[in-house]
Design an enzyme around this catalytic site. Sequence first.
Site, PDB file in Angstrom:
ATOM      1  CG  PHE A 165      16.273  66.398   6.146  1.00  0.00           C
ATOM      2  CD1 PHE A 165      15.171  65.560   6.271  1.00  0.00           C
ATOM      3  CD2 PHE A 165      17.495  65.967   6.647  1.00  0.00           C
ATOM      4  CE1 PHE A 165      15.284  64.317   6.896  1.00  0.00           C
ATOM      5  CE2 PHE A 165      17.620  64.723   7.267  1.00  0.00           C
ATOM      6  CZ  PHE A 165      16.509  63.899   7.387  1.00  0.00           C
ATOM      7  CG  ASP A 209      21.063  71.667   9.390  1.00  0.00           C
ATOM      8  OD1 ASP A 209      22.169  71.150   9.143  1.00  0.00           O
ATOM      9  OD2 ASP A 209      20.008  71.024   9.482  1.00  0.00           O
ATOM     10  CE  LYS A 228      23.855  64.370   5.572  1.00  0.00           C
ATOM     11  NZ  LYS A 228      23.617  62.926   5.426  1.00  0.00           N
TER      12      LYS A 228
END
Length: 398
Positions: free
Chosen positions: A137, A222, A251
């Site tokens: 993702f 990532d 995040k």
Amino acid sequence: MKGDLFSHCRTHICDTYARHPVLFERGKGCRLWDAEGREYLDFLAGIAVCNLGHCHPEVTRALCEQADRLVHVSNLFYTRPQAELAEALCARSFADRVFFANSGAEANEAAIKLARKYSLERYGPGRFHVITMKNSFHGRTLATLSATGQEKIQKGFEPLVEGFRIVDFNSVEAVERAVDERTCAVLVEPVQGEGGVRFPDPGYLEGLKALCRERDLLLIFDEVQVGMGRTGTLFAHQREGVTPDVMTLAKALGNGLPIGAMLATEEAARAFSPGSHASTFGGTPLVCAVARRVLEIISEPAFLQRVDEVGRKALEKLKGLQARHPAFVKEVRGRGLMLGIELTFPGSDVVGQCLERGFVINCTHDTVLRLVPPLVIEEEAFDPLIETLDSLLKEKAA
């Protein structure tokens, strides 16, 4: 009032989330309180965002002090908070330079663009494919969902952006077979979070790095979800002893404030020049001041060691749950405070039942209960959640 707010939200906010019928009004540490004053234990942290917990006093102080000084001037000028954060990120990583954005998707967009530009300048046109992994993702923008290895994320948005080849996770051979004269980079999460909390096999990341070196491809990690102390090291790849050419963060970097960052080596970053890429709100003084303080706290060795210890003890407790319910718990896995409980049945009902009992958890990949609590959580906080899961699984067996 609460009913009115639910109604207003359902009427006026785009229906892009399957939201739970809870209205949270305040949080402190690992606890949340809804509009009726009911208390919840938070094992989600805003999806691995609030790693220092809710309303951490040092974060609040940094936010207020900077808000009283300077909030935004654009990236046409230098600011002290951005310079200090960039220097601190480079000092704690492999990187030499940082590009700031607003989110993980934007950071990944920047990484994809950098890889294409880097390859264009070295080899000319035609070499722009990026290899990514199944169940990965990377975001919801058109390019990052095209890079994402989940059809459910892509469905309805075709045609996808050209230039991505998606292969099996944990297979260096699959990547090697996919590399051709059009390939410029490999993009991989060192730990797949949204894909079901899946960890790399020993030697996987090392094999990818060797392949990238051999074929002159950029290796992009990532770490949007798994970075910032989540797995017990500041960045997840540090446990594997493998460094990339490019890494993306978001995040937890802002502990709730929107920020994304793309970190790169000097050689890779050189492909970007004025006008190549930009972000109006990327790296504002406000969010950088907060992120700088967050980074200082999380990168303390004692803090990271505690995350590792609490995570190991929590994992052992979850294995006990698996041992008591082998028919319903297929596997538990984790590193640091990134924990997954793979069920033998869809987990959405379990999430709802836990919420009714005062526990905020999440289900990903249909059957994997994902626990990504604030990193400041106490080991004992896992006990009531596990007792609740134990009770729910006993009810299911009855």
